[in-house]
Write a protein that holds these residues in place. Structure first.
Motif, PDB file in Angstrom:
ATOM      1  N   CYS A 149     -21.803  41.750  25.559  1.00  0.00           N
ATOM      2  CA  CYS A 149     -22.068  41.708  26.995  1.00  0.00           C
ATOM      3  C   CYS A 149     -21.695  40.337  27.560  1.00  0.00           C
ATOM      4  CB  CYS A 149     -23.544  41.991  27.284  1.00  0.00           C
ATOM      5  SG  CYS A 149     -24.096  43.645  26.785  1.00  0.00           S
ATOM      6  N   ALA A 150     -21.255  40.329  28.819  1.00  0.00           N
ATOM      7  CA  ALA A 150     -20.936  39.083  29.528  1.00  0.00           C
ATOM      8  C   ALA A 150     -21.372  39.226  30.978  1.00  0.00           C
ATOM      9  CB  ALA A 150     -19.444  38.786  29.449  1.00  0.00           C
ATOM     10  N   ALA A 151     -21.984  38.136  31.524  1.00  0.00           N
ATOM     11  CA  ALA A 151     -22.421  38.108  32.922  1.00  0.00           C
ATOM     12  C   ALA A 151     -21.783  36.906  33.608  1.00  0.00           C
ATOM     13  CB  ALA A 151     -23.940  38.032  32.995  1.00  0.00           C
ATOM     14  N   ILE A 152     -21.276  37.092  34.842  1.00  0.00           N
ATOM     15  CA  ILE A 152     -20.604  36.028  35.604  1.00  0.00           C
ATOM     16  C   ILE A 152     -21.220  35.970  36.992  1.00  0.00           C
ATOM     17  CG2 ILE A 152     -18.389  35.170  36.449  1.00  0.00           C
ATOM     18  CD1 ILE A 152     -17.027  36.878  34.344  1.00  0.00           C
ATOM     19  N   ASP A 153     -21.636  34.735  37.412  1.00  0.00           N
ATOM     20  CA  ASP A 153     -22.183  34.594  38.753  1.00  0.00           C
ATOM     21  C   ASP A 153     -21.079  34.152  39.714  1.00  0.00           C
ATOM     22  OD1 ASP A 153     -23.903  31.397  38.124  1.00  0.00           O
ATOM     23  OD2 ASP A 153     -21.769  31.863  38.405  1.00  0.00           O
ATOM     24  N   PRO A 154     -21.362  34.012  41.026  1.00  0.00           N
ATOM     25  CA  PRO A 154     -20.314  33.660  41.994  1.00  0.00           C
ATOM     26  C   PRO A 154     -19.640  32.320  41.719  1.00  0.00           C
ATOM     27  CG  PRO A 154     -22.206  34.598  43.125  1.00  0.00           C
ATOM     28  CD  PRO A 154     -22.611  34.398  41.705  1.00  0.00           C
ATOM     29  N   ALA A 155     -20.327  31.395  40.995  1.00  0.00           N
ATOM     30  CA  ALA A 155     -19.726  30.095  40.676  1.00  0.00           C
ATOM     31  C   ALA A 155     -18.943  30.133  39.376  1.00  0.00           C
ATOM     32  CB  ALA A 155     -20.818  29.037  40.590  1.00  0.00           C
ATOM     33  N   ALA A 156     -18.735  31.331  38.870  1.00  0.00           N
ATOM     34  CA  ALA A 156     -17.961  31.533  37.648  1.00  0.00           C
ATOM     35  C   ALA A 156     -18.677  31.042  36.403  1.00  0.00           C
ATOM     36  CB  ALA A 156     -16.591  30.904  37.749  1.00  0.00           C
ATOM     37  N   ASN A 157     -19.976  30.808  36.506  1.00  0.00           N
ATOM     38  CA  ASN A 157     -20.746  30.503  35.306  1.00  0.00           C
ATOM     39  C   ASN A 157     -20.892  31.785  34.481  1.00  0.00           C
ATOM     40  OD1 ASN A 157     -21.446  27.681  35.903  1.00  0.00           O
ATOM     41  ND2 ASN A 157     -22.634  28.575  37.592  1.00  0.00           N
TER      42      ASN A 157
END
Length: 806
Positions: free
Chosen positions: A81-89
């Motif tokens: 699994c991978a999660a990305i927030d709006p700041a590309a973290n």
């Protein structure tokens, strides 16, 4: 000139400071791991709960591979699994999903009724109380359920059963009171499709309700809802599958009595229905109409719901946690104090499957053994006693178990060899061993293994194989091997398929003829017919048959037994009919004459087993008494006389028999306590008394205990013990008593070397064969007609596997 205006209280606007950069990655919330089961060898659909949150509440994009709802193969898979927030973290993580074949799907036993069913090679077999209240029929041995052979799972309710098909649909049959079949119709003796169900991954059945878990994580239930067991928020019955509100991530389901429970993808458990004594939670509610999360359990992977008010969960730690009613010690914690929260059963580790009956609970361990606890009033703990226990006790002789199921007061295990063994209450034949005798130790169920029955004639041998076929080999002077010829060939020295017979439920051999019962209740016989033993209305050598022919007038046969030139069949209702040679009164109809068609034995009813010998016949009744008739020259009728009898007489001092066996001049019974008694001719010491004196009444065989099967030959007797070993006594003319030692005779039981996993045995005057735990056959002794199935005519004095068995 410039004019500057200054307004009191105001100042020039200042530039806003730039926002601080977002450097905090999102937080992944993943399962710690999932352990799931399936009945499909290719795998199953898996629903899991994986999500992510950002510290400032920003939306997060997330992706997992494989995705929730994808097909997972049997074995261990890693979900990335991978999660990305709006700041590309970005945050990455993974967890494992283990999918295992669930062997418990191969055997299901009612926790509310008195019957059992098992799946084998896509077919369903059932035994015990008939699955319909409209019929009084009972069957004491497994009977095939009609329909396609595409079942992968079976769930058994109080008076109904359901099967999960390889197409992920459901069929049900039996009693349809309150809509338990989900068909909206009447009772049915054959499986009928449950409409509106697709993508089903598992099924469960309670007393009068059924449920199915769907691949999308939802659950649908139908049937009686008196106690809220459908989980719909009401007590309204449902004759069709109805969604259970609030359940979206179910990975396993279980039902018992009037309660239902599911395991959630994260390991939690929710239950609903009939409660009381904390089965549904700490508030001790007597009825819960909607799913309620059980506190204190977060790592469940499988469930067992008992009709007595107990629930247990196999955990990811391979322990067993139980809660609810603890009457009779159902929870196994050494007390009888009911528990409002789950408690681990002391001493249990390596748990792989559990089952709960009314007053007992059982578990199978990874090592293959089984443990049970609670009430033992009917021997349902399987430890050869009737002493109840509040802590786990070892079930005798099931070191190869891989799953378990529990009935009201009985239990069954599925073995790694594909067979089933059962024990406990057997009042209506619910442990499927061919009689109604209570069994305090596991006994193999006939018909649920590769080779399910073996029969020996004068110099030929036959075996019924799983699926209903029969194979025979050996002497073929009259067509008794059923291969279409009336003479011996090299091929007849190896197992050959009996022509046109694919639905046999039993097989038995006389001197030169063989018979089988069939799924439709008829009896087919083949071979010699000089005395009318084929039951076809004629009695001449020219009327012998090399292929099976139907016995006239029989359409309700339960079992058949052949001996000498006589054949008898047990029929529905417990009556017996016989045909063939009857000059010693062995047909039991009050006459001394042979018959080419079946005649009913007089003054005999309630019979559960029949054994035909050379000139006499014995029958076991449901009350465990034994009755015999015919020749009595050596006291083989056991009535303390040598008077020939043309109608049945009761054997003296037998009231606890659970199996009978009879041969040329003697007979034996296996008692409920695992001992053996014999009577009749003892010239070759076949009674096991240590003397050569005949006995006209039953005498106990000394030094013999733990017997699960007894067999008689012309001058020998053998017993299979619960540890798989074999004891024999009598003559040893061809090494049939002790392989490799033809000069050794014994009037007391001696162990046969090399046999460690015997299930049952058949024997004649010069050879014998044992069915092994793996479903194979080992034979030894005289082999001049190829009766050992070795492909030669050479006699062998050591147990040898029959060739060509697959």
């Amino acid at each position: 000139m410039a004019v500057v205006v200054v307004v009191a209280g105001c100042s020039p606007p200042a530039s806003a400071p730039p926002p601080e950069p977002d450097v905090d990655p999102p937080r992944l919330i993943l399962p710690s791991g999932m352990w799931l089961t399936t009945a499909d060898p290719s795998g199953r659909t898996v629903i899991y709960d994986a999500h992510a949150v950002d510290t400032d509440g920003s939306p997060v994009r997330m992706r997992c591979t494989p995705e929730s709802g994808d097909w997972f193969p049997v074995g261990t898979s890693t979900v990335d699994c991978a999660a990305i927030d709006p700041a590309a973290n970005t945050t990455e993580g993974q967890f494992e999903v283990r999918v295992s074949l669930d062997s418990s799907r191969s055997v299901g036993v009612s926790s509310a009724g008195d019957h059992a069913c098992a799946v084998r090679d896509g077919g369903v077999w059932c035994w015990g109380e008939q699955l319909s209240r409209t019929s009084p029929l009972q069957t004491f041995v497994p009977r095939a359920v009609p329909g396609p052979s595409d079942a992968t799972d079976v769930a058994v309710g109080g008076s109904h059963a359901c099967e999960l098909t390889s197409r992920a649909t459901v069929r049900c049959w039996g009693y349809n009171g309150d809509g338990a079949l989900g068909t909206g119709g009447a009772d049915s003796s054959v499986p009928v499709d449950v409409a509106g169900l697709a993508g089903v991954t598992s099924i469960a059945a309670g007393e009068v309700h059924s449920c199915a878990a769907i691949a999308d994580g939802t659950v649908r239930c139908w049937g009686s809802n008196f106690s809220g067991q459908l989980g719909t928020g009401s007590t309204t019955n449902a004759s069709r599958p109805t969604p259970v509100p609030g359940i979206t991530d179910a990975v396993a389901i279980a039902a018992g009595g009037r309660a239902t429970c599911v395991v959630h993808a994260g390991g939690g458990v929710s239950c609903w229905g009939s409660g009381g004594t904390y089965q549904l939670g700490p508030d001790n509610a007597t009825r819960v109409l909607s799913p309620r999360l059980i506190p204190g359990i977060s790592d469940a992977r499988a469930l067992a719901v008992g009709a007595g008010g107990q629930t247990c969960a196999v955990t990811a730690r391979t322990t067993l946690s139980c809660w609810g009613s603890n009457q009779h010690g159902r929870l196994g914690d050494g007390t009888t104090q009911s528990r409002a929260a789950p408690v681990d059963v002391p001493g249990i580790s390596g748990a792989v499957a559990a089952a709960a009956g009314r007053d007992q609970t059982c578990v199978v361990l990874a090592e293959g053994g089984a443990r049970c606890w609670g009430s033992n009033s009917r021997g349902q703990l399987g430890n050869r006693t009737d002493v109840s226990s509040t802590i786990p006790v070892t079930v005798t002789g099931v070191g190869d178990a891989d799953s378990i199921a529990s009935g009201t007061m009985s239990a069954c295990v599925h073995r790694v060899d594909g067979g089933v063994s059962c024990w406990g209450d057997n009042s209506v034949g619910q442990i499927g061993i061919g009689d109604t005798g209570e069994e305090p130790r596991p006994v193999p169920v006939p018909g649920i293994a590769a080779v399910t029955a073996v029969a020996i004639g004068n110099d030929h041998t036959c075996a019924r194989v799983d699926g209903g076929g029969v194979r025979c080999w050996g002497k073929n002077n009259s067509g008794q091997v059923g291969n279409g010829t009336l003479y011996a060939t090299p091929e007849s020295q190896r197992p050959g398929v009996v022509a046109g017979l694919s639905d046999a439920t039993d097989v038995s051999a006389g001197t030169w003829h063989t018979c089988s019962t069939r799924e439709n209740g008829i009896v087919s016989c083949w071979g010699y017919n000089g005395a009318g033993q084929l039951g076809i209305g004629v009695d001449s050598t020219s009327s012998r048959s090399a292929v099976p022919v139907a016995v006239l007038g029989i359409s309700d046969a339960v079992a058949v037994d052949a001996g000498g030139d006589t054949t008898c069949t047990l029929r529905i209702g417990g009556v017996v009919s016989c045909w063939g040679r009857g000059t010693s009164g062995q047909l039991g109809d009050g006459l001394r004459r042979s018959s080419t068609t079946p005649v009913q034995v007089r003054n005999l009813s309630g019979i559960t087993q029949v054994a035909v010998a050379g000139g006499f016949v014995c029958a076991l009744a449901g009350d465990r008494s034994v009755w015999c008739w015919g020749d009595n020259s050596a006291g083989q009728l056991g009535d303390n006389t040598t008077t020939q009898r043309i109608t049945p007489v009761q054997v003296t001092n037998i009231g606890d028999a659970v199996q009978i066996a009879a041969s040329d001049g003697h007979a034996c019974v296996r008692h409920a306590d695992g001992t053996v008694s014999c009577w009749g001719d003892n010239f070759r010491e076949q009674l096991g008394t240590g003397t050569k004196v005949d006995s006209h009444v039953p005498v106990k065989v000394a030094g013999l205990d733990g017997v699960v099967y007894v067999s008689t030959g012309s001058d020998t007797t053998c017993a299979v013990l619960d540890d798989g070993t074999l004891r024999c006594w009598g003559t040893n003319f061809m090494g049939q008593l002790v392989p490799g030692q033809a000069d050794v005779h014994s009037g007391v039981p001696i162990e046969v070397p090399g046999i460690t996993d015997g299930r049952s045995i058949a024997e004649d005057w010069a050879h014998r064969c044992v069915i092994t735990g793996s479903g194979g056959i080992q034979c030894w002794g005289g082999n001049w007609d190829g009766q050992l199935g070795l492909g030669t005519g050479t006699s062998i004095m050591q147990a040898t596997a029959v060739v060509g068995w697959d």
